[in-house]
Write an enzyme that holds these catalytic residues in place. Sequence first.
Site, PDB file in Angstrom:
ATOM      1  N   ARG A  62       1.832  -2.275   4.632  1.00  0.00           N
ATOM      2  CA  ARG A  62       1.176  -1.770   4.068  1.00  0.00           C
ATOM      3  C   ARG A  62      -0.192  -1.669   4.412  1.00  0.00           C
ATOM      4  NH1 ARG A  62      -0.240  -0.169  -1.316  1.00  0.00           N
ATOM      5  NH2 ARG A  62      -2.303  -0.984  -1.747  1.00  0.00           N
ATOM      6  N   ILE A  88      -4.821   4.445  -2.115  1.00  0.00           N
ATOM      7  CA  ILE A  88      -3.884   3.781  -1.747  1.00  0.00           C
ATOM      8  C   ILE A  88      -2.528   3.529  -3.798  1.00  0.00           C
ATOM      9  CG2 ILE A  88      -4.084   2.298  -0.670  1.00  0.00           C
ATOM     10  CD1 ILE A  88      -1.680   2.237   0.851  1.00  0.00           C
ATOM     11  N   SER A  89      -1.781   3.879  -3.492  1.00  0.00           N
ATOM     12  CA  SER A  89      -1.616   2.834  -4.626  1.00  0.00           C
ATOM     13  C   SER A  89      -1.483   1.309  -5.258  1.00  0.00           C
ATOM     14  CB  SER A  89      -0.724   3.291  -6.007  1.00  0.00           C
ATOM     15  OG  SER A  89      -0.465   4.629  -6.205  1.00  0.00           O
ATOM     16  N   GLN A  90      -0.988   1.047  -6.554  1.00  0.00           N
ATOM     17  CA  GLN A  90      -0.587  -0.495  -6.654  1.00  0.00           C
ATOM     18  C   GLN A  90       0.022  -0.523  -5.784  1.00  0.00           C
ATOM     19  OE1 GLN A  90      -1.154  -2.209 -10.809  1.00  0.00           O
ATOM     20  NE2 GLN A  90      -0.230  -3.829 -10.022  1.00  0.00           N
ATOM     21  N   PRO A  91       1.255  -2.054  -5.148  1.00  0.00           N
ATOM     22  CA  PRO A  91       2.274  -2.502  -4.693  1.00  0.00           C
ATOM     23  C   PRO A  91       3.246  -1.731  -5.737  1.00  0.00           C
ATOM     24  CG  PRO A  91       0.647  -3.405  -4.230  1.00  0.00           C
ATOM     25  CD  PRO A  91      -0.187  -3.288  -4.274  1.00  0.00           C
TER      26      PRO A  91
END
Length: 244
Positions: A62, A88-91
């Site tokens: 990431r 970028i979205s939260q994992p």
Amino acid sequence: MKESIFFKLVFALTIIFCSAFLCFCEDDESYARKREKMVRAQLKTRDITDKQVLEVMGKVPRHLFVSPHLRRQAYRDSPLPIDEGQTISQPYIVALMTQHLELKGGEKVLEIGTGSGYQAAVLAHLTDKVYSIEIRENLAKKAAETLSTLNYSQVQVKWSDGYFGWEEHAPFDAIIVTCAANHVPPPLLKQLKEGGRFIIPLGSTLYFQTLTLITKKKGKPKVKQILGVTFVPMVGEVQKKTGK
Ligand code: SAH
């Protein structure tokens, strides 16, 4: 005399090279540790139970999908900014959306909102045909470059408005929309295979949305609400239409 300077120079260069190499390895290792911790603390403690999804989240680098100055924050339990005011979205959200697609391998997947390319890379570990559309030209170019540098040849990126899907490769077994819409774009629903799975944040594009899972049964959509979320808005055609 000249010889001794030469040897000193070679010695100094060797030390510099070795330290840089060690630093690089150590760095890689520290990211791997952060990734492992992320899987343990942010995913396993929540409702991510799919072994393959957990494994993939522990593999995809990431930190290489964000700007160098944000790399150290890449494995935090939060979204991060990418270029052009996007995120970028939260994992956890990446893992949750992926888990709901229930990929077994061999499926054709369409993603709307390539952004950094991270979600597409996660999908590429689970199937070999990933089509991703990004409306912002610079993001599309940069994501395609990152994915190609990291050898994700299973992903094709297109610069276009994802509202209309990707007719040429339709129908899709799964569709994932990673930007917020106030209605389901009809072309996307049309391009979903019978029995296919479609996940999208639906609701107010200014405030909150509900992560919504749609499955197509006998041509009709079956809807399940999953979780309250906040995504960046889908732009383009979706803003001109109400979906009715
Ligand atoms: N999935 C991405 C994060 C997406 S952020 C990742 O893993 O990094 C949402 C993205 O959707 C933004 O890059 C935004 O430009 C894009 N987007 C917004 N409207 C769109 C549209 N109509 N078609 C395609 N992409 C769109």
